[in-house]
Design a protein around this motif. Sequence first.
Motif, PDB file in Angstrom:
ATOM      1  N   THR A   3     -10.458   8.933  27.645  1.00 22.11           N
ATOM      2  CA  THR A   3      -9.437   9.866  28.115  1.00 22.11           C
ATOM      3  C   THR A   3      -8.106   9.480  27.477  1.00 22.11           C
ATOM      4  N   ILE A   4      -7.384  10.478  26.976  1.00 20.07           N
ATOM      5  CA  ILE A   4      -6.066  10.245  26.383  1.00 20.07           C
ATOM      6  C   ILE A   4      -5.028  10.884  27.283  1.00 20.07           C
ATOM      7  N   ARG A   5      -3.952  10.145  27.548  1.00 24.77           N
ATOM      8  CA  ARG A   5      -2.841  10.694  28.323  1.00 24.77           C
ATOM      9  C   ARG A   5      -1.535  10.056  27.870  1.00 24.77           C
ATOM     10  N   ARG A   6      -0.436  10.695  28.245  1.00 20.14           N
ATOM     11  CA  ARG A   6       0.881  10.136  27.942  1.00 20.14           C
ATOM     12  C   ARG A   6       1.046   8.816  28.688  1.00 20.14           C
ATOM     13  N   ALA A   7       1.658   7.857  28.040  1.00 19.33           N
ATOM     14  CA  ALA A   7       1.938   6.564  28.670  1.00 19.33           C
ATOM     15  C   ALA A   7       3.199   6.685  29.522  1.00 19.33           C
ATOM     16  N   GLY A   8       3.241   5.916  30.589  1.00 23.65           N
ATOM     17  CA  GLY A   8       4.402   5.858  31.459  1.00 23.65           C
ATOM     18  C   GLY A   8       4.799   4.420  31.728  1.00 23.65           C
ATOM     19  N   ALA A   9       5.852   4.257  32.495  1.00 22.35           N
ATOM     20  CA  ALA A   9       6.393   2.922  32.781  1.00 22.35           C
ATOM     21  C   ALA A   9       5.348   2.000  33.407  1.00 22.35           C
ATOM     22  N   LEU A  10       4.468   2.540  34.245  1.00 27.43           N
ATOM     23  CA  LEU A  10       3.452   1.706  34.890  1.00 27.43           C
ATOM     24  C   LEU A  10       2.394   1.208  33.907  1.00 27.43           C
ATOM     25  N   ASP A  11       2.350   1.785  32.721  1.00 29.49           N
ATOM     26  CA  ASP A  11       1.405   1.344  31.695  1.00 29.49           C
ATOM     27  C   ASP A  11       1.950   0.195  30.851  1.00 29.49           C
ATOM     28  N   ALA A  12       3.222  -0.126  31.008  1.00 34.47           N
ATOM     29  CA  ALA A  12       3.870  -1.119  30.145  1.00 34.47           C
ATOM     30  C   ALA A  12       3.195  -2.488  30.202  1.00 34.47           C
ATOM     31  N   ARG A  13       2.837  -2.952  31.392  1.00 27.69           N
ATOM     32  CA  ARG A  13       2.216  -4.275  31.509  1.00 27.69           C
ATOM     33  C   ARG A  13       0.868  -4.330  30.802  1.00 27.69           C
ATOM     34  N   PRO A  14      -0.088  -3.403  31.093  1.00 31.76           N
ATOM     35  CA  PRO A  14      -1.359  -3.486  30.369  1.00 31.76           C
ATOM     36  C   PRO A  14      -1.211  -3.245  28.862  1.00 31.76           C
ATOM     37  N   MET A  15      -0.241  -2.429  28.471  1.00 34.80           N
ATOM     38  CA  MET A  15      -0.016  -2.221  27.037  1.00 34.80           C
ATOM     39  C   MET A  15       0.487  -3.509  26.383  1.00 34.80           C
ATOM     40  N   ALA A  16       1.395  -4.206  27.046  1.00 34.75           N
ATOM     41  CA  ALA A  16       1.900  -5.481  26.517  1.00 34.75           C
ATOM     42  C   ALA A  16       0.770  -6.502  26.429  1.00 34.75           C
ATOM     43  N   GLU A  17      -0.092  -6.553  27.442  1.00 36.92           N
ATOM     44  CA  GLU A  17      -1.216  -7.489  27.419  1.00 36.92           C
ATOM     45  C   GLU A  17      -2.155  -7.196  26.255  1.00 36.92           C
ATOM     46  N   LEU A  18      -2.467  -5.915  26.035  1.00 36.11           N
ATOM     47  CA  LEU A  18      -3.336  -5.532  24.919  1.00 36.11           C
ATOM     48  C   LEU A  18      -2.679  -5.904  23.584  1.00 36.11           C
ATOM     49  N   LEU A  19      -1.395  -5.598  23.451  1.00 38.45           N
ATOM     50  CA  LEU A  19      -0.681  -5.917  22.217  1.00 38.45           C
ATOM     51  C   LEU A  19      -0.635  -7.424  21.991  1.00 38.45           C
ATOM     52  N   ASN A  20      -0.458  -8.193  23.048  1.00 41.42           N
ATOM     53  CA  ASN A  20      -0.419  -9.651  22.898  1.00 41.42           C
ATOM     54  C   ASN A  20      -1.761 -10.212  22.445  1.00 41.42           C
ATOM     55  N   GLU A  21      -2.873  -9.600  22.866  1.00 43.15           N
ATOM     56  CA  GLU A  21      -4.188 -10.015  22.356  1.00 43.15           C
ATOM     57  C   GLU A  21      -4.258  -9.804  20.840  1.00 43.15           C
ATOM     58  N   ILE A  22      -3.732  -8.683  20.382  1.00 39.45           N
ATOM     59  CA  ILE A  22      -3.739  -8.364  18.952  1.00 39.45           C
ATOM     60  C   ILE A  22      -2.828  -9.318  18.186  1.00 39.45           C
ATOM     61  N   ILE A  23      -1.647  -9.587  18.742  1.00 36.54           N
ATOM     62  CA  ILE A  23      -0.711 -10.519  18.104  1.00 36.54           C
ATOM     63  C   ILE A  23      -1.345 -11.904  17.999  1.00 36.54           C
ATOM     64  N   ALA A  24      -2.004 -12.360  19.080  1.00 39.23           N
ATOM     65  CA  ALA A  24      -2.634 -13.695  19.087  1.00 39.23           C
ATOM     66  C   ALA A  24      -3.741 -13.793  18.049  1.00 39.23           C
ATOM     67  N   GLU A  25      -4.491 -12.707  17.861  1.00 43.07           N
ATOM     68  CA  GLU A  25      -5.552 -12.716  16.854  1.00 43.07           C
ATOM     69  C   GLU A  25      -4.966 -12.788  15.450  1.00 43.07           C
ATOM     70  N   GLY A  26      -3.830 -12.126  15.234  1.00 38.89           N
ATOM     71  CA  GLY A  26      -3.126 -12.179  13.949  1.00 38.89           C
ATOM     72  C   GLY A  26      -3.750 -11.323  12.871  1.00 38.89           C
ATOM     73  N   GLY A  27      -2.938 -11.020  11.852  1.00 38.32           N
ATOM     74  CA  GLY A  27      -3.425 -10.368  10.657  1.00 38.32           C
ATOM     75  C   GLY A  27      -3.387  -8.852  10.628  1.00 38.32           C
ATOM     76  N   THR A  28      -3.064  -8.204  11.752  1.00 39.59           N
ATOM     77  CA  THR A  28      -3.072  -6.738  11.720  1.00 39.59           C
ATOM     78  C   THR A  28      -1.747  -6.100  12.097  1.00 39.59           C
ATOM     79  N   THR A  29      -0.862  -6.835  12.724  1.00 41.16           N
ATOM     80  CA  THR A  29       0.430  -6.282  13.100  1.00 41.16           C
ATOM     81  C   THR A  29       1.540  -7.147  12.513  1.00 41.16           C
ATOM     82  N   ALA A  30       2.688  -6.507  12.279  1.00 40.60           N
ATOM     83  CA  ALA A  30       3.852  -7.250  11.787  1.00 40.60           C
ATOM     84  C   ALA A  30       4.461  -8.095  12.901  1.00 40.60           C
ATOM     85  N   LEU A  31       4.130  -7.775  14.147  1.00 45.02           N
ATOM     86  CA  LEU A  31       4.629  -8.557  15.277  1.00 45.02           C
ATOM     87  C   LEU A  31       3.928  -9.910  15.301  1.00 45.02           C
ATOM     88  N   THR A  32       4.705 -10.958  15.542  1.00 52.52           N
ATOM     89  CA  THR A  32       4.119 -12.299  15.533  1.00 52.52           C
ATOM     90  C   THR A  32       4.437 -13.082  16.800  1.00 52.52           C
TER      91      THR A  32
END
Length: 161
Positions: A3-32
């Motif tokens: 399901t796709i929907r617009r993100a809202g403020a309450l989604d910020a925490r799980p989005m940050a957690e998902l992004l941090n998993e990607i950052i920790a893995e490395g190699g795909t995002t410019a964020l470090t």
Amino acid sequence: MITIRRAGALDARPMAELLNEIIAEGGTTALTTPVTAEDMKAWMMSDPDRSAWHIAEDDSGELLGFQMIKPESYLPDDAVDIATFARVGRVKMGIGSALFEKTRQAAEQMGYAWINANIRADNFGGLAYYQSRGFEDYATKRGVQLESGQTVDKCLKRFDL
């Protein structure tokens, strides 16, 4: 089912957690460095009239990924930048395809003429993803220094709306 929907403020925490998993893995995002829910909220609210954030969830409500478009100072006014993040280990499940359909529609509704993707040259999955959506190469940025000090090349791709 995704399901796709617009993100809202309450989604910020799980989005940050998902992004941090990607950052920790490395190699795909410019964020470090890790991001917080407050960082995510600030990004989401930085230009709300000219940006769009969508999330992908499964039937249980688990966040599978998210995609955003937002203006960037290096782009003309008729272009918007895109970023896509899928949960580690959950790529190639149709998440990116489902997200891009909603994002493309949002970009058209906001009056943009094209979407820019700024991808690390060593992010082969990201390069393949944007290519499969119809993005075309138009420039390369050489020797871009990341926060960590690492230097990478960046491929710029565009999708005309």
